[in-house]
Design an enzyme around this catalytic site. Structure first.
Site, PDB file in Angstrom:
ATOM      1  N   ARG A 151      -7.783  15.319  -1.498  1.00 24.60           N
ATOM      2  CA  ARG A 151      -6.513  15.325  -0.793  1.00 24.60           C
ATOM      3  C   ARG A 151      -5.796  16.623  -1.117  1.00 24.60           C
ATOM      4  O   ARG A 151      -5.749  17.033  -2.270  1.00 24.60           O
ATOM      5  CB  ARG A 151      -5.656  14.135  -1.254  1.00 24.60           C
ATOM      6  CG  ARG A 151      -5.925  12.891  -0.476  1.00 24.60           C
ATOM      7  CD  ARG A 151      -5.221  11.699  -1.051  1.00 24.60           C
ATOM      8  NE  ARG A 151      -3.773  11.869  -1.207  1.00 24.60           N
ATOM      9  CZ  ARG A 151      -2.944  10.859  -1.429  1.00 24.60           C
ATOM     10  NH1 ARG A 151      -3.409   9.622  -1.505  1.00 24.60           N
ATOM     11  NH2 ARG A 151      -1.661  11.077  -1.585  1.00 24.60           N
ATOM     12  N   ARG A 211      -9.975  11.954  -8.020  1.00 27.25           N
ATOM     13  CA  ARG A 211      -9.891  11.237  -6.740  1.00 27.25           C
ATOM     14  C   ARG A 211     -10.470  12.020  -5.561  1.00 27.25           C
ATOM     15  O   ARG A 211     -10.175  13.186  -5.371  1.00 27.25           O
ATOM     16  CB  ARG A 211      -8.440  10.882  -6.438  1.00 27.25           C
ATOM     17  CG  ARG A 211      -8.257  10.231  -5.085  1.00 27.25           C
ATOM     18  CD  ARG A 211      -7.015   9.417  -5.005  1.00 27.25           C
ATOM     19  NE  ARG A 211      -5.790  10.212  -5.055  1.00 27.25           N
ATOM     20  CZ  ARG A 211      -4.589   9.668  -5.024  1.00 27.25           C
ATOM     21  NH1 ARG A 211      -4.453   8.367  -4.966  1.00 27.25           N
ATOM     22  NH2 ARG A 211      -3.520  10.434  -5.071  1.00 27.25           N
ATOM     23  N   ARG A 263       5.287  15.746  -6.709  1.00 27.63           N
ATOM     24  CA  ARG A 263       5.293  14.331  -6.307  1.00 27.63           C
ATOM     25  C   ARG A 263       5.897  13.463  -7.410  1.00 27.63           C
ATOM     26  O   ARG A 263       6.592  12.489  -7.130  1.00 27.63           O
ATOM     27  CB  ARG A 263       3.874  13.869  -5.971  1.00 27.63           C
ATOM     28  CG  ARG A 263       3.402  14.407  -4.620  1.00 27.63           C
ATOM     29  CD  ARG A 263       1.906  14.410  -4.501  1.00 27.63           C
ATOM     30  NE  ARG A 263       1.348  13.113  -4.269  1.00 27.63           N
ATOM     31  CZ  ARG A 263       0.074  12.791  -4.524  1.00 27.63           C
ATOM     32  NH1 ARG A 263      -0.759  13.666  -5.030  1.00 27.63           N
ATOM     33  NH2 ARG A 263      -0.358  11.588  -4.269  1.00 27.63           N
ATOM     34  N   LYS A 296      -2.266   1.692  -5.737  1.00 24.49           N
ATOM     35  CA  LYS A 296      -1.616   0.891  -4.682  1.00 24.49           C
ATOM     36  C   LYS A 296      -2.605   0.566  -3.561  1.00 24.49           C
ATOM     37  O   LYS A 296      -2.651  -0.564  -3.080  1.00 24.49           O
ATOM     38  CB  LYS A 296      -0.403   1.641  -4.107  1.00 24.49           C
ATOM     39  CG  LYS A 296       0.669   1.979  -5.138  1.00 24.49           C
ATOM     40  CD  LYS A 296       1.908   2.598  -4.506  1.00 24.49           C
ATOM     41  CE  LYS A 296       1.711   3.962  -3.884  1.00 24.49           C
ATOM     42  NZ  LYS A 296       1.531   5.076  -4.812  1.00 24.49           N
ATOM     43  N   ARG A 343       9.949   4.148  -0.097  1.00 30.24           N
ATOM     44  CA  ARG A 343       9.907   5.097  -1.209  1.00 30.24           C
ATOM     45  C   ARG A 343      11.275   5.700  -1.498  1.00 30.24           C
ATOM     46  O   ARG A 343      11.400   6.498  -2.423  1.00 30.24           O
ATOM     47  CB  ARG A 343       8.968   6.239  -0.850  1.00 30.24           C
ATOM     48  CG  ARG A 343       7.600   6.178  -1.495  1.00 30.24           C
ATOM     49  CD  ARG A 343       6.778   7.264  -0.842  1.00 30.24           C
ATOM     50  NE  ARG A 343       5.714   7.787  -1.623  1.00 30.24           N
ATOM     51  CZ  ARG A 343       4.430   7.517  -1.389  1.00 30.24           C
ATOM     52  NH1 ARG A 343       4.084   6.646  -0.482  1.00 30.24           N
ATOM     53  NH2 ARG A 343       3.501   8.120  -2.080  1.00 30.24           N
TER      54      ARG A 343
HETATM   55  P1  AMP Z   1       0.307   8.269  -0.482  1.00 29.60           P
HETATM   56  O1  AMP Z   1      -1.003   8.206   0.200  1.00 29.60           O
HETATM   57  O2  AMP Z   1       1.052   6.964  -0.501  1.00 29.60           O
HETATM   58  O3  AMP Z   1       0.239   8.924  -1.823  1.00 29.60           O
HETATM   59  O4  AMP Z   1       1.205   9.252   0.430  1.00 29.60           O
HETATM   60  C1  AMP Z   1       0.859  10.608   0.620  1.00 29.60           C
HETATM   61  C2  AMP Z   1       2.069  11.421   1.012  1.00 29.60           C
HETATM   62  O5  AMP Z   1       2.580  10.969   2.279  1.00 29.60           O
HETATM   63  C3  AMP Z   1       3.240  11.297   0.049  1.00 29.60           C
HETATM   64  O6  AMP Z   1       3.134  12.183  -1.049  1.00 29.60           O
HETATM   65  C4  AMP Z   1       4.415  11.627   0.953  1.00 29.60           C
HETATM   66  O7  AMP Z   1       4.519  13.011   1.162  1.00 29.60           O
HETATM   67  C5  AMP Z   1       4.009  10.998   2.273  1.00 29.60           C
HETATM   68  N1  AMP Z   1       4.504   9.604   2.343  1.00 29.60           N
HETATM   69  C6  AMP Z   1       3.765   8.455   2.297  1.00 29.60           C
HETATM   70  N2  AMP Z   1       4.552   7.367   2.351  1.00 29.60           N
HETATM   71  C7  AMP Z   1       5.819   7.832   2.442  1.00 29.60           C
HETATM   72  C8  AMP Z   1       7.088   7.209   2.499  1.00 29.60           C
HETATM   73  N3  AMP Z   1       7.246   5.875   2.482  1.00 29.60           N
HETATM   74  N4  AMP Z   1       8.184   8.024   2.567  1.00 29.60           N
HETATM   75  C9  AMP Z   1       8.058   9.358   2.601  1.00 29.60           C
HETATM   76  N5  AMP Z   1       6.913  10.017   2.513  1.00 29.60           N
HETATM   77  C10 AMP Z   1       5.787   9.262   2.436  1.00 29.60           C
END
Ligand code: AMP
Length: 208
Positions: free
Chosen positions: A154, A121, A165, A9, A82
């Protein structure tokens, strides 16, 4: 853009942003930045999400509203919404701005590829870009290829957090597929491919 962890993404967001000349943002990246800056939002989000759980909807909607206050016109969201309450929240925000949601892309890929990508990653703690070990850099100790900053893993890319996740993704995010299909705006994109090929498909869809 919707998609499981490591579906690309962020990469697609950057490519689309460059091509269309509109800003992109990721709620995950905003939360990581808040954490790095030691804000209350960042600390709370880190505590709640390090095991692979989602941040609360009200916190995410607050962060998104604040980002939108600083950005007029079109934009790309990566990893937001999400959950159904977030999608409903976004609909209300967009109604107020009188800007329709043009397209939702679902990046689709196998669990095997997700595991492999997550294992490789690394992300830059300075510019936030993601890279693959063995492809873009050989070792974590190398400087960020984009800005020379410090690379790190991460915390939520551990095996246990990834399983959580994925569970959360299936339970909370996949219902959005039907939500957006009903609104006629969803496009599925096979994402088990080179970033450039995935991008070409998305571009074609936006041009059609
Ligand atoms: P990402 O970088 O998009 O994988 O996001 C990392 C983490 O941030 C996710 O695993 C969630 O814990 C949190 N997070 C990111 N975006 C959202 C969202 N729209 N709603 C809830 N938690 C989020």
């Amino acid at each position: 853009m919707l998609g499981p962890p490591a579906s690309g993404k962020g990469t697609q967001g950057s490519l689309l942003s460059e091509w269309a000349g509109i800003p992109t943002t990721s709620t995950g990246a905003i939360l990581r930045k808040e954490k790095q800056e030691g804000t209350e939002v960042g600390k709370e989000a880190d505590r709640l999400t390090r095991d692979g759980n989602l941040a609360p909807d009200d916190l995410i909607l607050k962060v998104v509203r604040s980002w939108l206050e600083r950005h007029d016109g079109a934009f790309i969201f990566d990893g937001f919404p999400r959950t159904l309450p977030q999608a409903e929240g976004l609909e209300k925000i967009l109604e107020k701005r009188s800007t329709p949601l043009h397209r939702v892309f679902l990046l689709d890929l196998s669990m095997e590829t997700i595991r492999e990508r997550v294992r490789r990653r690394v992300v830059c703690s300075d510019c936030g870009k993601a890279f693959n070990l063995g492809v873009h850099v050989e070792k974590l100790e190398e400087p960020c290829p984009a800005c020379g900053g410090t690379l790190e893993r991460r915390r939520d890319d551990s095996e246990a957090a990834l399983e959580r996740r994925m569970e959360v993704y299936r339970e909370k995010t996949l219902p959005l597929v039907e939500f957006y299909e009903q609104r006629g705006v969803l496009t599925r994109v096979p994402a088990d491919r080179e970033a450039r090929e995935v991008f070409e498909d998305m571009k074609k869809e936006l041009q059609s």
